[in-house]
Design a protein around this motif. Sequence first.
Motif, mmCIF file in Angstrom:
data_model
loop_
_atom_site.group_PDB
_atom_site.id
_atom_site.type_symbol
_atom_site.label_atom_id
_atom_site.label_comp_id
_atom_site.label_asym_id
_atom_site.label_seq_id
_atom_site.Cartn_x
_atom_site.Cartn_y
_atom_site.Cartn_z
ATOM 1 N N SER A 192 1.670 20.801 -10.424
ATOM 2 C CA SER A 192 0.794 20.014 -9.548
ATOM 3 C C SER A 192 -0.488 20.762 -9.217
ATOM 4 C CB SER A 192 1.523 19.657 -8.249
ATOM 5 O OG SER A 192 2.640 18.836 -8.508
ATOM 6 N N GLN A 193 -1.561 20.001 -9.056
ATOM 7 C CA GLN A 193 -2.858 20.606 -8.752
ATOM 8 C C GLN A 193 -2.934 21.076 -7.306
ATOM 9 O OE1 GLN A 193 -6.284 18.006 -9.086
ATOM 10 N NE2 GLN A 193 -7.625 19.694 -9.648
ATOM 11 N N PHE A 194 -2.292 20.350 -6.402
ATOM 12 C CA PHE A 194 -2.296 20.691 -4.976
ATOM 13 C C PHE A 194 -1.111 19.990 -4.317
ATOM 14 C CE2 PHE A 194 -5.060 17.056 -5.752
ATOM 15 C CZ PHE A 194 -4.504 16.085 -4.923
ATOM 16 N N GLN A 195 -0.851 20.338 -3.067
ATOM 17 C CA GLN A 195 0.221 19.694 -2.325
ATOM 18 C C GLN A 195 -0.284 18.391 -1.711
ATOM 19 O OE1 GLN A 195 2.172 22.217 0.526
ATOM 20 N NE2 GLN A 195 2.371 23.911 -0.931
ATOM 21 N N SER A 196 0.424 17.322 -1.961
ATOM 22 C CA SER A 196 0.044 16.030 -1.391
ATOM 23 C C SER A 196 0.510 15.930 0.056
ATOM 24 C CB SER A 196 0.673 14.885 -2.197
ATOM 25 O OG SER A 196 0.214 14.910 -3.529
ATOM 26 N N GLY A 197 -0.188 15.093 0.824
ATOM 27 C CA GLY A 197 0.211 14.842 2.194
ATOM 28 C C GLY A 197 0.989 13.554 2.361
ATOM 29 N N ASP A 198 0.865 12.655 1.368
ATOM 30 C CA ASP A 198 1.530 11.359 1.440
ATOM 31 C C ASP A 198 2.402 11.192 0.196
ATOM 32 O OD1 ASP A 198 2.331 8.748 1.713
ATOM 33 O OD2 ASP A 198 0.348 7.957 2.194
ATOM 34 N N HIS A 199 3.707 11.349 0.374
ATOM 35 C CA HIS A 199 4.643 11.291 -0.752
ATOM 36 C C HIS A 199 5.305 9.933 -0.909
ATOM 37 C CE1 HIS A 199 5.122 15.907 -0.188
ATOM 38 N NE2 HIS A 199 4.111 15.617 -0.979
ATOM 39 N N ARG A 200 4.875 8.938 -0.162
ATOM 40 C CA ARG A 200 5.524 7.626 -0.199
ATOM 41 C C ARG A 200 5.276 6.915 -1.530
ATOM 42 N NH1 ARG A 200 2.774 4.831 4.754
ATOM 43 N NH2 ARG A 200 1.008 5.849 3.725
ATOM 44 N N GLU A 201 6.239 6.093 -1.903
ATOM 45 C CA GLU A 201 6.077 5.288 -3.103
ATOM 46 C C GLU A 201 5.155 4.098 -2.812
ATOM 47 O OE1 GLU A 201 7.039 6.284 -5.961
ATOM 48 O OE2 GLU A 201 8.167 7.981 -5.169
ATOM 49 N N LEU A 202 4.696 3.459 -3.889
ATOM 50 C CA LEU A 202 3.692 2.394 -3.779
ATOM 51 C C LEU A 202 4.133 1.288 -2.830
ATOM 52 C CD1 LEU A 202 1.094 0.936 -4.659
ATOM 53 C CD2 LEU A 202 2.365 0.060 -6.635
ATOM 54 N N ASP A 203 5.356 0.799 -2.962
ATOM 55 C CA ASP A 203 5.793 -0.339 -2.163
ATOM 56 C C ASP A 203 5.747 -0.005 -0.666
ATOM 57 O OD1 ASP A 203 7.185 -3.131 -2.464
ATOM 58 O OD2 ASP A 203 8.323 -2.074 -0.915
ATOM 59 N N GLU A 204 6.151 1.202 -0.302
ATOM 60 C CA GLU A 204 6.133 1.591 1.106
ATOM 61 C C GLU A 204 4.704 1.698 1.632
ATOM 62 O OE1 GLU A 204 7.805 5.118 4.083
ATOM 63 O OE2 GLU A 204 8.253 5.207 1.935
ATOM 64 N N VAL A 205 3.801 2.238 0.814
ATOM 65 C CA VAL A 205 2.400 2.330 1.223
ATOM 66 C C VAL A 205 1.818 0.935 1.432
ATOM 67 C CG1 VAL A 205 0.076 3.057 0.538
ATOM 68 C CG2 VAL A 205 2.027 4.555 0.092
ATOM 69 N N LEU A 206 2.102 0.025 0.508
ATOM 70 C CA LEU A 206 1.565 -1.334 0.632
ATOM 71 C C LEU A 206 2.076 -2.026 1.889
ATOM 72 C CD1 LEU A 206 1.650 -2.767 -2.998
ATOM 73 C CD2 LEU A 206 -0.227 -1.662 -1.802
ATOM 74 N N ARG A 207 3.358 -1.867 2.167
ATOM 75 C CA ARG A 207 3.901 -2.491 3.378
ATOM 76 C C ARG A 207 3.233 -1.927 4.630
ATOM 77 N NH1 ARG A 207 8.668 -1.817 2.145
ATOM 78 N NH2 ARG A 207 9.406 -0.139 3.469
ATOM 79 N N ASP A 208 3.006 -0.630 4.629
ATOM 80 C CA ASP A 208 2.328 0.012 5.754
ATOM 81 C C ASP A 208 0.901 -0.506 5.902
ATOM 82 O OD1 ASP A 208 2.152 2.064 7.863
ATOM 83 O OD2 ASP A 208 0.786 3.072 6.491
ATOM 84 N N VAL A 209 0.187 -0.637 4.772
ATOM 85 C CA VAL A 209 -1.182 -1.166 4.791
ATOM 86 C C VAL A 209 -1.191 -2.583 5.381
ATOM 87 C CG1 VAL A 209 -3.039 -2.035 3.296
ATOM 88 C CG2 VAL A 209 -2.090 0.253 2.920
ATOM 89 N N ILE A 210 -0.255 -3.411 4.943
ATOM 90 C CA ILE A 210 -0.172 -4.791 5.441
ATOM 91 C C ILE A 210 0.123 -4.812 6.928
ATOM 92 C CG2 ILE A 210 1.211 -6.904 5.314
ATOM 93 C CD1 ILE A 210 1.537 -6.252 2.264
#
Length: 466
Positions: A354-372
């Motif tokens: 990996s290039q760097f450590q991510s801060g948000d490891h959620r999968e796409l579906d969870e991110v979309l639900r959160d956005v909604i």
Amino acid sequence: MAVIERADFIQEEGIAQALATAKKPAAQRVRELLAKARELKGLSMEEVAVLFGVEDPELLSEVMHTAKEIKQLIYGTRLVIFAPLYVSNLCSNECSYCAFRASNKEAKRRTLTQKEIAAEVRILISQGQKRLILVAGETMPKEGFQYILDSIKTIYATKVGNGEIRRVNVNLAPPTVGECRQLKDAGIGTYQCFQETYHRPTYAAVHRRGTKRIYDWRATVFDRAMTAGIDDVGMGVLYGLYDWRWETLALMQHIAHLEREFGCGPHTLSFPRIEPAAGSKLAAQPPYAVSNRDFLKLIAIMRLAVPYTGMIMSSREKPEMRRQTYELGISQISAGCRTDPGGYAQGSADNEGSQFQSGDHRELDEVLRDVIETGHLPSFCTACYRTGRTGADFMDLAKPGDIKYHCQPNALSTLKEYLIDYASPETKAAGEKLIADELAAMDKRQLSVTEPMLAQVRDGERDVFV
């Protein structure tokens, strides 16, 4: 048109002067600039410097509120969704903040074969992704630049059921004009490249080896890209290497240069902050770390300064920070990301390559639900890039506000696709309610376009857009 070879448009003296004369601005001056920003014509570098000086909580609240107003006027609640696809982490550069740097023995080096790229793309398509940004280390494998062109072809050729990748952007080492023409012919959307830092002494200190040490070659890459016919370019700096105020004013100078030379600034701006990277002491302790408060202030001010430019927030940031930036001006986010070659097949974030450590490891579906659930509208739309609404043509639609008659219907159409083909039951329920709410708020003109499109998607058609 001769392509420039030196980045003389970065005027350090002008930046220093703007910062020196803009400390502790009067409330009246700040409110004058906020009124000007509401005209949606942007702000100058000097005016941005004035807003950087705002510390009074009441005035800062007004800055934030104005940014939210402008974001709502131009983009509404839309957030465009994408994912990075790392195909190689080979690199001969020595960038002290990056895990891909040549001397890092902890990095597991890998270049994906075309078969492996297709496998990664199938995973992303099966999750519901429609747009990718192809990322590669700054050393090409034995195939040279042809490897990138072949990779783009592989991505576009890969299909899974109803799904495909409809737009490939690229983040690559600065190419020649000829290579830029090849990228355009390959059908890319946006060419993205970050200067990392515009401050020449800092640039020299953190880039000690490899072609990336050549400041001017990197800083003039968008001149080559736009000369080659790539209308949409994306720029940014890596916040934490030098003073964030200085870097952002340099970014403003670069934007102004493109507008003078090509009649159009960047399509997107990105706002990455340094995150820990394997074996990097600098990344673990950034010399000019940007506080959360200053980070949000920076994003809000840039929405005032470049109202029609897309602003990207990556998964470097934690979910709670990402949510706050949606309100202040961010219009594109990555989701479900991996930052190493083969990371999607491996199925876990922050692997050895990996290039760097991510801060948000959620999968796409969870991110979309959160956005909604935050009241925003996820969009997988790629229509503008396939209908010629790019560069200055996009701005001609955006500035009078007419772009909403394209973007809003297309966003809803692509969300409907996702809900039918990929969504979990919880996300589908939240998404259907959001679509109903959006339709209820539309004017007759928008409804006359959007409702037939949604009906087409329900009836099994895909990639329905205006």
